[in-house]
Scaffold this motif. Structure first.
Motif, mmCIF file in Angstrom:
data_model
loop_
_atom_site.group_PDB
_atom_site.id
_atom_site.type_symbol
_atom_site.label_atom_id
_atom_site.label_comp_id
_atom_site.label_asym_id
_atom_site.label_seq_id
_atom_site.Cartn_x
_atom_site.Cartn_y
_atom_site.Cartn_z
ATOM 1 N N LEU A 66 4.781 6.930 -9.663
ATOM 2 C CA LEU A 66 4.574 8.265 -9.317
ATOM 3 C C LEU A 66 5.736 8.999 -9.567
ATOM 4 O O LEU A 66 5.985 10.101 -9.466
ATOM 5 C CB LEU A 66 4.176 8.607 -7.790
ATOM 6 C CG LEU A 66 2.936 7.804 -7.302
ATOM 7 C CD1 LEU A 66 2.506 7.903 -5.808
ATOM 8 C CD2 LEU A 66 1.727 8.789 -7.956
ATOM 9 N N VAL A 71 4.585 3.538 -5.848
ATOM 10 C CA VAL A 71 5.359 4.791 -5.874
ATOM 11 C C VAL A 71 6.199 4.800 -7.182
ATOM 12 O O VAL A 71 6.668 5.825 -7.515
ATOM 13 C CB VAL A 71 6.377 4.790 -4.586
ATOM 14 C CG1 VAL A 71 5.434 5.071 -3.438
ATOM 15 C CG2 VAL A 71 7.122 3.643 -4.455
ATOM 16 N N SER A 89 8.654 0.027 -4.312
ATOM 17 C CA SER A 89 7.662 -0.728 -3.423
ATOM 18 C C SER A 89 8.074 -2.250 -3.340
ATOM 19 O O SER A 89 7.206 -3.102 -2.969
ATOM 20 C CB SER A 89 6.314 -0.546 -3.760
ATOM 21 O OG SER A 89 6.174 -0.922 -5.348
ATOM 22 N N TYR A 140 -5.062 2.549 -8.092
ATOM 23 C CA TYR A 140 -4.007 2.723 -7.461
ATOM 24 C C TYR A 140 -2.628 2.626 -8.136
ATOM 25 O O TYR A 140 -2.601 2.115 -9.363
ATOM 26 C CB TYR A 140 -3.768 1.389 -6.569
ATOM 27 C CG TYR A 140 -2.670 1.071 -5.637
ATOM 28 C CD1 TYR A 140 -2.407 1.933 -4.367
ATOM 29 C CD2 TYR A 140 -1.478 0.775 -6.026
ATOM 30 C CE1 TYR A 140 -1.312 1.950 -3.687
ATOM 31 C CE2 TYR A 140 -0.336 0.469 -5.248
ATOM 32 C CZ TYR A 140 -0.292 0.992 -4.177
ATOM 33 O OH TYR A 140 0.840 1.163 -3.560
ATOM 34 N N LEU A 141 -1.673 3.541 -7.654
ATOM 35 C CA LEU A 141 -0.500 3.877 -8.410
ATOM 36 C C LEU A 141 0.835 3.663 -7.351
ATOM 37 O O LEU A 141 0.449 4.340 -6.360
ATOM 38 C CB LEU A 141 -0.298 5.387 -8.838
ATOM 39 C CG LEU A 141 -1.205 5.534 -10.048
ATOM 40 C CD1 LEU A 141 -0.844 7.303 -10.382
ATOM 41 C CD2 LEU A 141 -0.979 4.817 -11.332
ATOM 42 N N ASP A 179 0.865 -1.179 -0.060
ATOM 43 C CA ASP A 179 -0.005 -0.082 0.081
ATOM 44 C C ASP A 179 0.781 1.143 -0.049
ATOM 45 O O ASP A 179 0.405 2.413 0.343
ATOM 46 C CB ASP A 179 -0.902 -0.031 1.213
ATOM 47 C CG ASP A 179 -0.255 -0.352 2.589
ATOM 48 O OD1 ASP A 179 0.912 -0.166 2.474
ATOM 49 O OD2 ASP A 179 -0.802 -0.619 3.501
ATOM 50 N N LEU A 180 1.938 1.195 -0.366
ATOM 51 C CA LEU A 180 2.985 2.468 -0.423
ATOM 52 C C LEU A 180 2.853 2.972 -1.924
ATOM 53 O O LEU A 180 3.270 2.858 -2.992
ATOM 54 C CB LEU A 180 4.337 1.925 -0.578
ATOM 55 C CG LEU A 180 5.440 2.986 -0.298
ATOM 56 C CD1 LEU A 180 5.059 3.830 0.777
ATOM 57 C CD2 LEU A 180 6.809 2.495 -0.168
ATOM 58 N N GLY A 181 1.872 4.054 -2.001
ATOM 59 C CA GLY A 181 1.531 4.578 -3.300
ATOM 60 C C GLY A 181 0.538 5.685 -3.058
ATOM 61 O O GLY A 181 0.251 6.295 -2.159
ATOM 62 N N ALA A 182 -0.519 5.738 -4.089
ATOM 63 C CA ALA A 182 -1.289 6.722 -4.013
ATOM 64 C C ALA A 182 -2.810 6.115 -4.746
ATOM 65 O O ALA A 182 -2.695 5.444 -5.651
ATOM 66 C CB ALA A 182 -1.089 7.876 -4.734
ATOM 67 N N GLU A 183 -3.888 6.589 -4.110
ATOM 68 C CA GLU A 183 -5.300 6.130 -4.707
ATOM 69 C C GLU A 183 -5.595 7.249 -5.738
ATOM 70 O O GLU A 183 -5.385 8.302 -5.263
ATOM 71 C CB GLU A 183 -6.190 5.967 -3.931
ATOM 72 C CG GLU A 183 -6.167 4.716 -2.784
ATOM 73 C CD GLU A 183 -6.290 3.501 -3.626
ATOM 74 O OE1 GLU A 183 -6.914 3.433 -4.671
ATOM 75 O OE2 GLU A 183 -6.201 2.580 -2.846
ATOM 76 N N THR A 184 -5.703 7.165 -7.101
ATOM 77 C CA THR A 184 -6.257 7.949 -7.748
ATOM 78 C C THR A 184 -7.706 7.716 -8.697
ATOM 79 O O THR A 184 -8.169 6.718 -8.147
ATOM 80 C CB THR A 184 -5.255 7.998 -9.046
ATOM 81 O OG1 THR A 184 -5.397 7.032 -9.967
ATOM 82 C CG2 THR A 184 -3.973 8.235 -8.657
#
Length: 256
Positions: free
Chosen positions: A128, A125, A133, A122-123, A113-118
């Motif tokens: 990004l 890192v 990750s 999910y993306l 879960d090391l990233g971003a919700e868009t």
């Protein structure tokens, strides 16, 4: 070699598997304590680091720094640089790939879960444009661990082990993680933090987890913690006289 667990019960199973004998305690900065398993075929330090990736990374980095700096314990035994770090314990297994009681050998340690919700999903890192990750495990290390377990008759599977900060508690979340990380075998809370610390010191890392429950809806009645700890102990019994005395491996070798 350094073995990192989250809690004392996991550390006890690891130590029991590696064999009888005195376990000197080696104090580290920050209030951490190593259990030194002396007199085995391989010298192993076991560290109960606490729960979650941040606690695991902090404790692992402390042990690695002390070893690298050549710190000495009050017992007079030098803390030497490690040639392998193992993140160990029990975990949730992704059904049907990793059944209860099986041992999971990682081919990658993943910050799931090391990233971003868009709005488009999910993306990680990497997508990004910064960070990482995934820590691949050297292929020969995964193969040697899995081979020793197979030779000893310990049921096991190989696959990525996901690190999360919040344990999965629903079927939808389990399905989302399985889709995002094809082949995922287990979910735990410390491996990626251990891997980040190991990578900073150039030491190979592998995660070994015994499955105590299925990833998905929380059903405490279905948990099998005792048998999972038994499987963890058996795995380290098998590895203690086979794989561990033969490290190091090449940390630059990728599992991909």
């Amino acid at each position: 070699m350094l073995v990192v667990t989250a809690v004392a019960a996991e550390a006890d199973s690891v130590a029991a598997g590696l064999g009888p004998g005195g376990d000197p305690e080696v104090p580290l900065p920050g209030g951490f304590t190593l259990r030194r398993l002396a007199g085995r075929s391989a010298v192993v330090d076991v560290l109960a680091a606490g729960v979650g990736p941040a606690a695991a990374a902090t404790a692992t980095a402390t042990a690695l720094a002390a070893a690298t700096l050549g710190a000495r314990a009050p017992l007079g035994t030098p803390v030497r640089p490690y040639d392998l770090v193992v993140s160990a314990g029990i975990a949730g297994g992704f059904a049907p790939h990793a059944p209860l009681g099986h041992v999971v050998v990682s081919d990658a340690l993943v910050g799931a879960d090391l990233g971003a919700e868009t709005g488009d999903g999910y993306l990680a890192v990497e997508e990004l444009g910064f960070g990482r990750s995934v820590h691949p495990v050297p292929r020969t290390l995964t193969e040697r661990v899995a081979g020793a377990l197979a030779h000893g008759g310990q049921p096991h599977v190989v696959g990525p082990v996901l690190t999360v900060s919040t344990v999965t508690g629903s079927a939808d979340r389990a399905a989302e993680l399985a889709e995002r990380h094809p082949g995922a075998a287990a979910e735990a809370m410390e491996g990626f933090g251990v891997a980040e610390a190991a990578a900073a010191y150039g030491v190979p890392v592998v995660e070994i987890r015994a499955v105590s429950n299925a990833v998905g809806p929380r059903d405490r009645a279905a948990w099998r913690i005792g048998p999972a700890l038994d499987a963890l102990r058996n795995a380290f019994r098998l590895l203690g006289s086979t794989v561990f005395p033969t490290v190091p491996v090449d940390p630059e070798e990728s599992s991909s």
